[in-house]
Design a protein around this motif. Structure first.
Motif, PDB file in Angstrom:
ATOM      1  N   LEU A  89       0.659  -1.039   0.194  1.00  7.54           N
ATOM      2  CA  LEU A  89       0.034   0.138  -0.231  1.00  7.54           C
ATOM      3  C   LEU A  89       0.968   1.287   0.192  1.00  7.54           C
ATOM      4  CD1 LEU A  89      -2.826  -1.483   2.519  1.00  7.54           C
ATOM      5  CD2 LEU A  89      -2.747  -1.005  -0.466  1.00  7.54           C
ATOM      6  N   GLN A  90       2.028   1.612  -0.006  1.00  6.78           N
ATOM      7  CA  GLN A  90       3.442   2.425   0.434  1.00  6.78           C
ATOM      8  C   GLN A  90       3.634   2.755  -1.285  1.00  6.78           C
ATOM      9  OE1 GLN A  90       4.090   4.092   3.078  1.00  6.78           O
ATOM     10  NE2 GLN A  90       2.939   3.047   4.237  1.00  6.78           N
ATOM     11  N   ASP A  91       3.285   2.025  -1.770  1.00  8.17           N
ATOM     12  CA  ASP A  91       3.660   2.046  -3.482  1.00  8.17           C
ATOM     13  C   ASP A  91       2.478   2.517  -4.016  1.00  8.17           C
ATOM     14  OD1 ASP A  91       5.383   1.543  -5.685  1.00  8.17           O
ATOM     15  OD2 ASP A  91       4.560  -0.116  -6.154  1.00  8.17           O
ATOM     16  N   LEU A  92       2.045   4.234  -4.372  1.00  8.56           N
ATOM     17  CA  LEU A  92       1.162   3.849  -5.175  1.00  8.56           C
ATOM     18  C   LEU A  92       1.228   4.246  -6.697  1.00  8.56           C
ATOM     19  CD1 LEU A  92       0.499   7.874  -3.427  1.00  8.56           C
ATOM     20  CD2 LEU A  92      -0.996   5.652  -2.590  1.00  8.56           C
ATOM     21  N   PRO A  93       2.449   4.046  -6.965  1.00  9.10           N
ATOM     22  CA  PRO A  93       2.220   3.573  -8.371  1.00  9.10           C
ATOM     23  C   PRO A  93       2.208   2.600  -8.686  1.00  9.10           C
ATOM     24  CG  PRO A  93       4.640   5.239  -7.632  1.00  9.10           C
ATOM     25  CD  PRO A  93       4.061   4.968  -6.515  1.00  9.10           C
ATOM     26  N   GLY A  94       2.294   1.487  -8.266  1.00  8.12           N
ATOM     27  CA  GLY A  94       2.455  -0.342  -8.574  1.00  8.12           C
ATOM     28  C   GLY A  94       1.044  -0.186  -7.706  1.00  8.12           C
ATOM     29  N   ASN A 103       2.196   6.255   8.890  1.00  6.08           N
ATOM     30  CA  ASN A 103       2.863   6.194  10.091  1.00  6.08           C
ATOM     31  C   ASN A 103       2.803   4.756  10.907  1.00  6.08           C
ATOM     32  OD1 ASN A 103       2.651   5.638  12.769  1.00  6.08           O
ATOM     33  ND2 ASN A 103       1.442   7.390  13.272  1.00  6.08           N
ATOM     34  N   GLU A 104       3.764   4.290  10.671  1.00  4.02           N
ATOM     35  CA  GLU A 104       4.289   2.537  10.191  1.00  4.02           C
ATOM     36  C   GLU A 104       3.372   2.134  11.526  1.00  4.02           C
ATOM     37  OE1 GLU A 104       7.222  -0.720   8.943  1.00  4.02           O
ATOM     38  OE2 GLU A 104       7.903   1.336   9.356  1.00  4.02           O
ATOM     39  N   ALA A 105       4.154   3.169  13.251  1.00  2.23           N
ATOM     40  CA  ALA A 105       3.374   2.378  13.980  1.00  2.23           C
ATOM     41  C   ALA A 105       2.355   1.844  14.419  1.00  2.23           C
ATOM     42  CB  ALA A 105       3.961   3.359  15.729  1.00  2.23           C
ATOM     43  N   THR A 106       1.599   2.503  13.697  1.00  2.00           N
ATOM     44  CA  THR A 106      -0.070   2.884  13.937  1.00  2.00           C
ATOM     45  C   THR A 106      -0.971   1.892  12.667  1.00  2.00           C
ATOM     46  OG1 THR A 106      -0.801   4.605  13.233  1.00  2.00           O
ATOM     47  CG2 THR A 106      -0.388   4.233  15.508  1.00  2.00           C
ATOM     48  N   HIS A 107       0.099   1.629  11.633  1.00  2.00           N
ATOM     49  CA  HIS A 107      -0.471   1.303  10.327  1.00  2.00           C
ATOM     50  C   HIS A 107      -1.608   1.631   9.575  1.00  2.00           C
ATOM     51  CE1 HIS A 107       1.540  -2.359  11.570  1.00  2.00           C
ATOM     52  NE2 HIS A 107       2.576  -2.876  10.431  1.00  2.00           N
ATOM     53  N   THR A 108      -1.162   3.338   9.892  1.00  2.28           N
ATOM     54  CA  THR A 108      -1.983   3.932   9.466  1.00  2.28           C
ATOM     55  C   THR A 108      -1.365   4.398   7.627  1.00  2.28           C
ATOM     56  OG1 THR A 108      -2.955   4.704  11.218  1.00  2.28           O
ATOM     57  CG2 THR A 108      -4.057   5.728  10.001  1.00  2.28           C
ATOM     58  N   LEU A 109      -2.869   5.058   6.993  1.00  9.56           N
ATOM     59  CA  LEU A 109      -2.008   5.673   5.729  1.00  9.56           C
ATOM     60  C   LEU A 109      -3.662   6.859   5.226  1.00  9.56           C
ATOM     61  CD1 LEU A 109      -1.239   2.684   3.339  1.00  9.56           C
ATOM     62  CD2 LEU A 109       0.193   4.335   3.765  1.00  9.56           C
TER      63      LEU A 109
END
Length: 191
Positions: free
Chosen positions: A20-25, A69-75
């Motif tokens: 989910l971090q890879d927007l182009p992907g 926020n990786e600690a809360t797994h929130t995008l």
């Protein structure tokens, strides 16, 4: 309008988080979406074409990963655009919260959506139902990418099934019918 949807991906939370971090992907997982320019810093220009019945909507706009926020797994993603014919606008802030549930990853999505023009004429119920159909397609594609080793753009590109106007309309109509039937025949919530 606020639309809340959740879906599950049959993969561990760390793999779903990375995907989910890879927007182009993710663009191949969004039916009708195309990236046209990378501004850097997780900010992109793109186009979205969706057809529902006799109406075809073409939006051009900018999407940006606002917070991760990786600690809360929130995008948090923000996207804004306008119809190519100049008849409407859309502005969306989407928050995704990931949680691990028995080897799968549950993704709770909250979309604050403001629309005008032809798309606004469909009403809140239809827009929520169509969003649900598109999110299920998106979730299936993300899961297929992860399972095929496509994370981070290193594997085979998996595309979302092209969502036809008929399949979206039928799925949304079935969801609306189920909602109506639950109101009439579901358990009473009155004291």
């Amino acid at each position: 309008m606020l639309i809340e949807i959740d879906f599950s991906v049959g993969a561990p939370i760390d793999k779903v988080w990375a995907e989910l971090q890879d927007l182009p992907g993710l663009v191949p997982c969004l039916p009708g979406a195309e990236l046209t320019q990378d501004f850097g810093g997780d900010r992109y220009e793109g186009k979205v074409v969706q057809r529902l019945g006799p109406v075809t909507m073409r939006f051009t706009g900018v999407a940006e990963l606002v917070d991760s926020n990786e600690a809360t797994h929130t995008l948090v993603l923000h996207a804004a655009g306008s119809e190519d014919k100049g008849k409407g606008n859309a502005d969306m802030t989407m928050t995704m919260r990931l949680s691990s549930v028995g080897g799968k990853t549950k993704v709770d999505v909250s979309m604050d959506l403001q629309i005008s023009g032809a798309a606004a004429q469909f009403g809140r119920g239809m827009i929520a139902d169509v969003s649900g159909v598109l999110m299920r397609s998106f979730a299936d594609c993300v899961e297929a990418k992860i399972n095929s080793g496509g994370a981070g753009g290193t594997g085979t590109i998996v595309r979302a099934k092209q969502a036809s106007a008929l399949s979206i309309g039928v799925s949304a109509a079935v969801m609306a019918l189920k909602r109506v039937l639950r109101r009439f025949f579901g358990p009473s919530t009155r004291p």
